[in-house]
Design a protein around this motif. Structure first.
Motif, PDB file in Angstrom:
ATOM      1  N   TYR A  54       0.805  -1.219   0.000  1.00 51.16           N
ATOM      2  CA  TYR A  54       0.000   0.000   0.000  1.00 51.16           C
ATOM      3  C   TYR A  54       0.841   1.273   0.000  1.00 51.16           C
ATOM      4  CZ  TYR A  54      -4.045  -2.961   1.155  1.00 51.16           C
ATOM      5  OH  TYR A  54      -5.041  -3.907   1.147  1.00 51.16           O
ATOM      6  N   ARG A 112      -1.185   2.789  -2.866  1.00 47.33           N
ATOM      7  CA  ARG A 112      -2.094   3.911  -2.675  1.00 47.33           C
ATOM      8  C   ARG A 112      -1.473   4.984  -1.781  1.00 47.33           C
ATOM      9  NH1 ARG A 112      -6.384  -0.193   0.194  1.00 47.33           N
ATOM     10  NH2 ARG A 112      -5.701   0.006   2.351  1.00 47.33           N
ATOM     11  N   GLU A 148      -0.383   4.904   1.145  1.00 45.85           N
ATOM     12  CA  GLU A 148      -0.921   4.903   2.510  1.00 45.85           C
ATOM     13  C   GLU A 148       0.202   4.717   3.530  1.00 45.85           C
ATOM     14  OE1 GLU A 148      -3.993   2.380   5.329  1.00 45.85           O
ATOM     15  OE2 GLU A 148      -4.174   2.199   3.157  1.00 45.85           O
TER      16      GLU A 148
END
Length: 270
Positions: free
Chosen positions: A161, A255, A257
């Motif tokens: 992520y 993403r 994150e």
């Protein structure tokens, strides 16, 4: 090219204290881990040292990493703080010492703490040196201070992520290994359907898939666990080979994150 070699697979001890840390390290050593990663701020160096001492594993078979906390970065403090860490770890030398986070607000210049770290190496207190949580600009300053060939690794948060591609590519271009921490994103990636499907296809666990992905990209990993079964299972990631298509599927999960971003400590990330 950097000739510093660090093991690709190790045991992290972040958030483990006291008996929990002792048990995790003892179980890890028992099932085959040989790299143990700790830090001054984890307040578990003594527990790690005890577990190692009681394990019966010879010191020369181990790779011990610790990290200098930001309070100890100044020229007059770094070496003394590392000596304290060595006492707690019950060893004369660690294999790798990292700057844990850059100095908040640049209070201690990169050149100063990298110079002090190089001095610790010259004194034989640590075999290798490196950094952690450095962005590209800070890494460039560290390279200017001691040379890329002196920096064994940059240990950074990196998971499916948060793939940190620019930073990883820069480190690679300098011959500096990347160590991925929180590769499982605090367990978040274990519930990811894409990773779950890849795991099912291989008869593997989602954790093994995420760790194998990082290893296949050339990163070192240091997952932690308090469960002996999970410690043992995670090690098997080293035998798992993902297909190009599966690697591409995981690449698409990025993403940005970030989970480790402490205010006042974290640099401006790339």
């Amino acid at each position: 090219m950097n000739t510093n070699t660090i093991p690709a697979f190790g045991l992290g001890t972040f958030r483990l204290k006291g008996q929990t840390a002792i048990d995790s390290v003892r179980n890890g050593l028992d099932v085959g881990y040989r790299l143990i990663d700790t830090a001054q701020i984890y307040e578990n160096e003594a527990a790690v040292g005890q577990a190692i001492a009681e394990s019966g594993v010879a010191r020369e078979d181990l790779f011990i990493t610790t990290k200098i906390w930001t309070d100890n970065l100044a020229q007059g403090k770094l070496v003394a703080s590392l000596k304290d860490s060595l006492v707690k770890l019950r060893t004369d030398q660690v294999d790798l010492t990292l700057i844990h986070w850059p100095s908040p607000g640049g209070a201690v210049p990169v050149a100063e703490f990298m110079g002090a770290l190089a001095e610790a190496k010259a004194q034989g207190l640590t075999r290798l040196i490196g950094v952690s949580n450095f962005n590209i600009a800070l890494l460039q300053q560290a390279i200017a201070a001691v040379g890329a060939s002196a920096i064994a690794t940059n240990q950074v948060e990196l998971s499916p992520y948060l793939q940190n591609r620019r930073l990883a590519a820069f480190a690679e271009s300098q011959g500096i290994a990347v160590t991925s921490y929180m590769t499982l994103a605090y367990g978040k990636v274990l519930a990811d359907p894409v990773i779950g499907a890849i795991a099912a296809a291989h008869g593997a666990t989602p954790a093994q898939v995420a760790l194998a992905w990082a290893l296949q990209l050339g990163y070192a990993v240091i997952p932690s666990s308090t469960q002996r079964a999970n410690l043992q299972s995670n090690l098997k990631a080293q035998q798992l080979r993902l297909t190009d298509a599966e690697m591409a599927q995981i690449a698409a999960l990025d993403r940005g994150e970030r989970l480790a971003n402490p205010e006042g400590l974290a640099p401006a990330w790339d």
